[in-house]
Design an enzyme around this catalytic site. Structure first.
Site, PDB file in Angstrom:
ATOM      1  NE  ARG A   1      -1.508  -2.679  -4.789  1.00  0.00           N
ATOM      2  CZ  ARG A   1      -1.675  -2.929  -3.595  1.00  0.00           C
ATOM      3  NH1 ARG A   1      -1.748  -1.759  -2.532  1.00  0.00           N
ATOM      4  NH2 ARG A   1      -1.838  -3.932  -3.170  1.00  0.00           N
TER       5      ARG A   1
ATOM      6  CB  VAL B   1      -9.824   5.663   0.911  1.00  0.00           C
ATOM      7  CG1 VAL B   1     -10.739   6.712   1.533  1.00  0.00           C
ATOM      8  CG2 VAL B   1      -8.717   5.283   1.811  1.00  0.00           C
TER       9      VAL B   1
ATOM     10  CG  ASP C   1      -8.473   0.856  10.011  1.00  0.00           C
ATOM     11  OD1 ASP C   1      -9.359   1.755  10.605  1.00  0.00           O
ATOM     12  OD2 ASP C   1      -9.172   0.193   9.220  1.00  0.00           O
TER      13      ASP C   1
ATOM     14  N   GLY D   1       0.779  -1.265   0.098  1.00  0.00           N
ATOM     15  CA  GLY D   1      -0.075  -0.194  -0.042  1.00  0.00           C
ATOM     16  C   GLY D   1       0.790   1.201   0.130  1.00  0.00           C
TER      17      GLY D   1
ATOM     18  CG  ASP E   1      -1.399   1.464   3.482  1.00  0.00           C
ATOM     19  OD1 ASP E   1      -1.332   1.240   4.530  1.00  0.00           O
ATOM     20  OD2 ASP E   1      -1.953   0.724   2.403  1.00  0.00           O
TER      21      ASP E   1
ATOM     22  CG  ASP F   1      -5.254  -3.222  -2.638  1.00  0.00           C
ATOM     23  OD1 ASP F   1      -4.802  -2.966  -1.445  1.00  0.00           O
ATOM     24  OD2 ASP F   1      -5.372  -4.398  -2.996  1.00  0.00           O
TER      25      ASP F   1
HETATM   26  P1  5GP Z   1      -4.929  -1.565  10.833  1.00  0.00           P
HETATM   27  O1  5GP Z   1      -4.090  -2.983  10.987  1.00  0.00           O
HETATM   28  O2  5GP Z   1      -4.346  -0.405  11.451  1.00  0.00           O
HETATM   29  O3  5GP Z   1      -6.319  -1.963  11.271  1.00  0.00           O
HETATM   30  O4  5GP Z   1      -5.084  -1.681   9.314  1.00  0.00           O
HETATM   31  C1  5GP Z   1      -3.988  -1.127   8.499  1.00  0.00           C
HETATM   32  C2  5GP Z   1      -3.742  -1.599   6.937  1.00  0.00           C
HETATM   33  O5  5GP Z   1      -5.085  -1.851   6.427  1.00  0.00           O
HETATM   34  C3  5GP Z   1      -3.211  -0.491   6.201  1.00  0.00           C
HETATM   35  O6  5GP Z   1      -1.845  -0.445   6.157  1.00  0.00           O
HETATM   36  C4  5GP Z   1      -3.974  -0.783   4.842  1.00  0.00           C
HETATM   37  O7  5GP Z   1      -3.200  -1.667   4.218  1.00  0.00           O
HETATM   38  C5  5GP Z   1      -5.137  -1.573   5.089  1.00  0.00           C
HETATM   39  N1  5GP Z   1      -6.323  -0.517   5.304  1.00  0.00           N
HETATM   40  C6  5GP Z   1      -7.225   0.103   6.343  1.00  0.00           C
HETATM   41  N2  5GP Z   1      -7.996   1.021   5.806  1.00  0.00           N
HETATM   42  C7  5GP Z   1      -7.930   0.885   4.468  1.00  0.00           C
HETATM   43  C8  5GP Z   1      -8.596   1.649   3.388  1.00  0.00           C
HETATM   44  O8  5GP Z   1      -9.363   2.376   3.744  1.00  0.00           O
HETATM   45  N3  5GP Z   1      -8.512   1.201   2.193  1.00  0.00           N
HETATM   46  C9  5GP Z   1      -7.401   0.581   1.784  1.00  0.00           C
HETATM   47  N4  5GP Z   1      -7.013   0.232   0.747  1.00  0.00           N
HETATM   48  N5  5GP Z   1      -6.844  -0.173   2.842  1.00  0.00           N
HETATM   49  C10 5GP Z   1      -6.806   0.150   4.127  1.00  0.00           C
HETATM   50 MG    MG Z   2      -0.957  -1.706   4.624  1.00  0.00          MG
END
Ligand code: 5GP
Ligand code: MG
Length: 198
Positions: free
Chosen positions: A184, A172, A122, A63, A119, A178
């Site tokens: 991408r 997003v 979350d 990402g 990227d 992606d």
């Molecule tokens: P976390 O582990 O913090 O919940 O998620 C982080 C990862 O989930 C990010 O590095 C990304 O790869 C993916 N991710 C979280 N939200 C989104 C989003 O809105 N769009 C996309 N494409 N990937 C996301």
């Molecule tokens: Mg990621």
């Protein structure tokens, strides 16, 4: 949608055209992205100005590919890039999936100043895991940089040292991000139409 036909592919086609029908709206356009990436570059440069020897940038793939490519070209010092591949969403857009390490670093980071670039922050699961893994290898310092942070879910006890934009809790795509491997190459960051994954 704004300025959608402005980036024209060398072949003459409009880059967004094949993807437009899948997008709800542009959340952050390419001009805002570029301005902010340059600002983050200056913040990073100032932060590391005393410790420039041996900086290793660790992009979390896939990402962060576009972000890191733009970001490192604003950083006026020597560095190494050592990539790490993790996978969080296996085609889906929910946060249910586990984070998997798919590929480890290509360099030894012991005693190096390390900057992880991802990227999105979350729920924080990914950044927490990657940070814990790298901390075990005894870097001289470990910092994190994310392009986007979803403020709705980002945990209070975990933040990134450098954050591009705080965004709403929508899924997003674009600028490296992606959905099921696609989008991408979209130059802007856009909200995907929810019907596509609901
Ligand atoms: P976390 O582990 O913090 O919940 O998620 C982080 C990862 O989930 C990010 O590095 C990304 O790869 C993916 N991710 C979280 N939200 C989104 C989003 O809105 N769009 C996309 N494409 N990937 C996301
Ligand atoms: Mg990621």
């Amino acid at each position: 949608m704004r300025r959608e036909s402005e980036i024209v592919a060398p072949s003459g086609g409009d880059i967004i055209a094949p993807m437009r029908q899948d997008l709800d709206r542009i959340l952050i356009d390419r001009d805002r992205i570029r301005t902010r990436v340059e600002e983050i570059g200056r913040e990073i440069t100032a932060t590391y100005s005393d410790d420039l020897g041996g900086l290793v940038i660790v992009p979390v793939l896939a990402g962060s590919i576009i972000f890191v490519a733009d970001l490192i070209r604003t950083l006026p010092f020597k560095m190494k890039i050592s990539v790490m591949t993790v996978s969080r969403y296996r085609g889906a857009t929910t946060t249910g999936g586990a984070t998997q390490f798919l590929q480890d670093l290509s360099h030894d980071i012991r005693d190096r100043h390390v900057l992880i670039v991802d990227d999105i922050l979350d729920s924080g699961t990914t950044l927490r895991m990657v940070t814990a893994q790298l901390q075990e290898r005894l870097p001289a310092s470990l910092r994190t940089c994310v392009l986007l942070r979803k403020t709705a879910k980002a945990p209070k006890d975990l933040t990134a040292d450098f954050v591009g934009f705080d965004i709403e809790d929508s899924f997003v795509v674009g600028y490296g991000l992606d959905y099921d491997g696609h989008y991408r190459n979209l130059p802007d960051i856009a909200v995907l139409r929810p019907e596509l994954y609901e």
